[in-house]
Design an enzyme around this catalytic site. Sequence first.
Site, mmCIF file in Angstrom:
data_model
loop_
_atom_site.group_PDB
_atom_site.id
_atom_site.type_symbol
_atom_site.label_atom_id
_atom_site.label_comp_id
_atom_site.label_asym_id
_atom_site.label_seq_id
_atom_site.Cartn_x
_atom_site.Cartn_y
_atom_site.Cartn_z
ATOM 1 N N CYS A 30 0.838 -1.213 0.000
ATOM 2 C CA CYS A 30 0.000 0.000 0.000
ATOM 3 C C CYS A 30 0.874 1.266 0.000
ATOM 4 O O CYS A 30 1.568 1.537 0.981
ATOM 5 C CB CYS A 30 -0.906 -0.054 1.232
ATOM 6 S SG CYS A 30 -1.743 1.483 1.635
ATOM 7 N N CYS A 33 0.117 3.741 2.764
ATOM 8 C CA CYS A 33 0.598 3.181 4.044
ATOM 9 C C CYS A 33 2.084 3.477 4.219
ATOM 10 O O CYS A 33 2.522 3.843 5.309
ATOM 11 C CB CYS A 33 0.375 1.669 4.086
ATOM 12 S SG CYS A 33 -1.344 1.143 4.007
#
Length: 126
Positions: A30, A33
């Site tokens: 991600c 993230c």
Amino acid sequence: MTTREIAIRGFHDVIDQNDIVFLDFWAAWCGPCRMFAPVFEKAAGQHPDIVFGKVDTEAQHELAAAFHISSIPTLMVFREGVLVFSQPGALGAPQLDRVIAGVRGLDMDAVRAQVAAQKVEREAVR
């Protein structure tokens, strides 16, 4: 203090034994993230009295499912065992600082009263 990995095993102990717990639900693939990770890590170093935990949604499917995580990163915050904040999306340092200040400033007696009132309302609807 740095962040710590949180797994389903021991999860309740972390929540129950610490006054404030920030959890970052994330995955290695991600991009947002990875952008949020250094912000989260820096905050962990600046606030040693708060537990900053990371939940790898790839490794902790059960825990992510239990919290209905559908978008990552998702930040969840517990204070005195009560979930007081949950929001998907990467935060910048100023936004995370505001969340930290807000959680610290909560009147937990009022929060518990509100949670109890909501529970009563849900029971009445059933």
